[in-house]
Design an enzyme around this catalytic site. Structure first.
Site, PDB file in Angstrom:
ATOM      1  N   ASP A   2       0.801  -1.170  -0.203  1.00 32.31           N
ATOM      2  CA  ASP A   2      -0.092   0.032  -0.002  1.00 32.31           C
ATOM      3  C   ASP A   2       0.933   1.114  -0.204  1.00 32.31           C
ATOM      4  OD1 ASP A   2      -2.234   1.611   0.090  1.00 32.31           O
ATOM      5  OD2 ASP A   2      -2.926   1.037   1.991  1.00 32.31           O
ATOM      6  N   LYS A   3       0.203   2.211  -0.172  1.00 32.71           N
ATOM      7  CA  LYS A   3       0.713   3.725  -0.273  1.00 32.71           C
ATOM      8  C   LYS A   3       0.155   4.390   0.767  1.00 32.71           C
ATOM      9  CE  LYS A   3      -0.597   7.055  -1.681  1.00 32.71           C
ATOM     10  NZ  LYS A   3      -1.138   8.675  -1.398  1.00 32.71           N
ATOM     11  N   HIS A   4       0.605   5.385   1.475  1.00 31.93           N
ATOM     12  CA  HIS A   4      -0.247   6.203   2.438  1.00 31.93           C
ATOM     13  C   HIS A   4       0.597   7.834   2.318  1.00 31.93           C
ATOM     14  CE1 HIS A   4      -3.007   7.283   5.638  1.00 31.93           C
ATOM     15  NE2 HIS A   4      -1.837   7.878   6.448  1.00 31.93           N
ATOM     16  N   SER A   5      -0.411   8.752   2.503  1.00 31.69           N
ATOM     17  CA  SER A   5       0.155  10.158   2.448  1.00 31.69           C
ATOM     18  C   SER A   5      -0.034  10.998   3.545  1.00 31.69           C
ATOM     19  CB  SER A   5      -0.556  10.743   1.316  1.00 31.69           C
ATOM     20  OG  SER A   5      -0.312  12.012   1.380  1.00 31.69           O
ATOM     21  N   THR A  16      -9.627  10.545   0.636  1.00 35.26           N
ATOM     22  CA  THR A  16      -9.626   9.828  -0.305  1.00 35.26           C
ATOM     23  C   THR A  16     -11.053   9.443  -0.073  1.00 35.26           C
ATOM     24  OG1 THR A  16      -7.367   9.123  -0.342  1.00 35.26           O
ATOM     25  CG2 THR A  16      -9.112   7.570  -1.358  1.00 35.26           C
ATOM     26  N   ARG A  69      -4.979  13.023  22.407  1.00 30.44           N
ATOM     27  CA  ARG A  69      -3.863  14.086  22.036  1.00 30.44           C
ATOM     28  C   ARG A  69      -4.079  15.206  21.268  1.00 30.44           C
ATOM     29  NH1 ARG A  69      -1.121  10.658  17.498  1.00 30.44           N
ATOM     30  NH2 ARG A  69       0.086  12.520  17.119  1.00 30.44           N
ATOM     31  N   SER A 100       1.062   6.356  15.325  1.00 27.71           N
ATOM     32  CA  SER A 100      -0.368   6.298  14.829  1.00 27.71           C
ATOM     33  C   SER A 100      -0.598   5.928  13.590  1.00 27.71           C
ATOM     34  CB  SER A 100      -0.839   7.626  15.193  1.00 27.71           C
ATOM     35  OG  SER A 100      -2.157   8.209  14.620  1.00 27.71           O
ATOM     36  N   LYS A 116      -2.066   1.798  12.064  1.00 31.51           N
ATOM     37  CA  LYS A 116      -3.184   1.682  11.471  1.00 31.51           C
ATOM     38  C   LYS A 116      -2.880   0.885  10.192  1.00 31.51           C
ATOM     39  CE  LYS A 116      -4.417   6.067  11.361  1.00 31.51           C
ATOM     40  NZ  LYS A 116      -4.404   7.006  12.535  1.00 31.51           N
ATOM     41  N   LYS A 117      -1.715   1.406   9.574  1.00 30.24           N
ATOM     42  CA  LYS A 117      -1.738   0.832   8.253  1.00 30.24           C
ATOM     43  C   LYS A 117      -1.104  -0.589   8.234  1.00 30.24           C
ATOM     44  CE  LYS A 117      -2.345   2.683   4.505  1.00 30.24           C
ATOM     45  NZ  LYS A 117      -3.609   2.917   4.047  1.00 30.24           N
TER      46      LYS A 117
HETATM   47  N1  URA Z   1      -2.206  11.219  11.025  1.00 28.70           N
HETATM   48  C1  URA Z   1      -2.368  10.277  11.930  1.00 28.70           C
HETATM   49  O1  URA Z   1      -3.192   9.398  11.565  1.00 28.70           O
HETATM   50  N2  URA Z   1      -2.045  10.440  13.146  1.00 28.70           N
HETATM   51  C2  URA Z   1      -1.315  11.387  13.553  1.00 28.70           C
HETATM   52  O2  URA Z   1      -0.849  11.391  14.640  1.00 28.70           O
HETATM   53  C3  URA Z   1      -0.964  12.320  12.835  1.00 28.70           C
HETATM   54  C4  URA Z   1      -1.545  12.403  11.263  1.00 28.70           C
END
Ligand code: URA
Length: 462
Positions: A82-85, A122, A170, A185, A189-190
């Site tokens: 995958d890619k994440h931005s 997205t 946070r 974080s 998730k990824k």
């Molecule tokens: N995006 C996230 O998912 N987590 C963060 O802490 C900052 C940006």
């Protein structure tokens, strides 16, 4: 161990081990730890930072706080990647990249987010498509990833649940801006999606999440080292966000632009080379291509043959959207009722663009949210955004506004005009890719990967 003893340890500058972090993340996920302790824990990390191993352990604990997807049944030759931005304006790379990689034989279980602050999301873009379901049943998602190679859906409650609460606390305790917390974080998730390879796109510039190029670079180094340490081959491209990546921003407008790229048009845009560079890195790091030339050839074939567009269409249809979106996009992607050009009021060369202000302009038009549950208007946004270095005369457009009403369009003109700085000197466009941070494609992934084990090609970070 008592939770307050874990917090005390971190407050006093000592490191936490995996067991302590697991206890903390489990308690956050099952609500047995209260917000006060979460806030104190986050502040202790914010103030003292984390050692490399400790940040890897935090990432793994967040990843493992819920379901971790497994893809054992898939063809072993087809990697899961995958890619994440970190988010930007006019950044629709995910819409193109996912189907493009699927067309090359990869499996892309893409769990995406909604717009945040000035940046587009997205999921919001995909919801411009009538019927598109961003929350399908688990088995539909798995089937699409397995059969089509790509499915883009929203975060589910069972993936990395500790992050959702930790991030919420946070956000209201001034502890968002901590590199180990941000990395854990994002990656927690990824990595819960069961990825073998991840390519991160960390933005640099006036529309970027991180405030300075140096901070973007620090985040990129940390993501690559911690991702690899947690067992997923992780590369980072630092890409430019000193101006919108596409020449449009707004949900339906960006889906149209994605279709244009998937049809093989728009190769002279800024979006195309950045998307392709991310795709090349994904093919290289996952072992799907032997070298950059091989990767380029496979990508060109996937686009020229129509296979990438076909994968996008199958994904859209598989998630409840129309089967003929690609053929009848104007029918399905509703246009805004008011379209007006924002004209330059003096002559000059565009020196800089405050990209964040353009993103906030889209939010103000209704294309993003002011408050978490707000409905958004998928029709609105900006197009034909002039680029840095363009010479304009008075009366020539800086961009085109797509709005729900004339008064909405007029309300954003001051903000949008002020985002462009005009001057007399000629200016070159900023580089598209500022730097790449990659692991050696053949090196095994282990907890011991540190920043100095990663190759860095730095072009320009000014
Ligand atoms: N995006 C996230 O998912 N987590 C963060 O802490 C900052 C940006």
């Amino acid at each position: 161990m008592l939770i307050q003893e874990i917090i005390r340890r971190k407050r006093d500058g000592q490191t936490l081990d995996r067991q302590m972090l697991d206890l903390m993340m489990r308690g956050i996920a099952d609500n047995s730890i209260g917000d006060a302790q979460i806030g104190a824990f986050a502040m202790a990390i914010y103030l003292n930072g984390m050692a490399h191993d400790e940040a890897v352990a935090l990432t793994e604990s967040i990843r493992d706080s819920g379901q971790v997807m497994r893809w054992d049944g898939l063809d072993r030759a087809a990697p899961v990647l995958d890619k994440h931005s970190t988010g930007g304006v006019g950044d629709l790379t995910s819409l193109v990249l996912g189907p493009w990689i699927a067309a090359c034989g990869g499996h892309v279980p893409m769990v995406s987010g909604r717009g945040l602050g000035h940046t587009g999301g997205t999921l919001d873009k995909l919801e411009s498509i009538p019927g598109y379901d961003v929350a399908p049943a688990d088995d539909s998602f798995r089937r699409l990833v397995s059969d089509v190679g790509i499915a883009i859906i929203g975060q589910t409650g069972s993936l990395a649940p500790a992050d959702k609460r930790l991030y919420g606390v946070r956000d209201v305790t001034a502890t968002v801006e901590s590199i180990p917390l941000i990395v854990a974080s994002i990656l927690g998730k990824k990595l819960a999606c069961g990825l073998g390879t991840l390519v991160m796109d960390v933005k640099v510039g006036s529309g970027a999440f991180m405030p300075t190029p140096a901070a973007s670079r620090e985040l990129a180094d940390a993501i690559a080292a911690i991702g690899c340490g947690a067992g997923t081959r992780t590369s980072v491209l630092l890409t430019d966000m000193n101006q919108p990546l596409a020449d449009c921003a707004g949900n339906a407008l960006e889906v149209s632009e994605a279709l244009r790229l998937l049809r093989g048009e728009g190769q002279d845009s800024r979006l195309y080379p950045v998307t392709k560079a991310l795709a090349v890195e994904m093919l290289l790091q996952s072992g799907m291509a032997h070298d950059a030339d091989d990767a380029q050839r496979r990508l060109d074939h996937a686009l020229d043959s129509g296979e990438a567009l076909e994968r996008f269409s199958r994904m859209v249809h598989g998630l409840g959207g129309p089967h003929d979106l690609a053929q009848r996009a104007e029918h399905y992607l509703t246009a805004a009722p008011v379209v007006i050009d924002l004209e330059a009021d003096r002559s000059g060369v565009i020196q800089t663009i405050d990209t964040r202000q353009l993103g906030l302009g889209v939010v103000e038009l209704g294309g993003g949210r002011r408050n978490p549950g707000d409905a958004i208007d998928h029709r609105v946004g900006l197009s034909r955004i002039a680029e840095i270095g363009r010479k304009v005369a008075p009366g020539q457009p800086l961009l085109r506004i797509h709005a729900a009403s004339r008064s909405d369009a007029e309300a954003v003109t001051r903000r949008l005009r002020a985002a462009f700085t005009l001057g007399d000197a000629p200016v070159e466009s900023p580089p598209l890719i500022h730097a790449t941070v990659s692991p050696n494609p053949r090196a095994p992934m282990s907890r011991d990967v540190l920043s100095h084990d990663l190759t860095s090609h730095q072009e320009d970070l000014s």
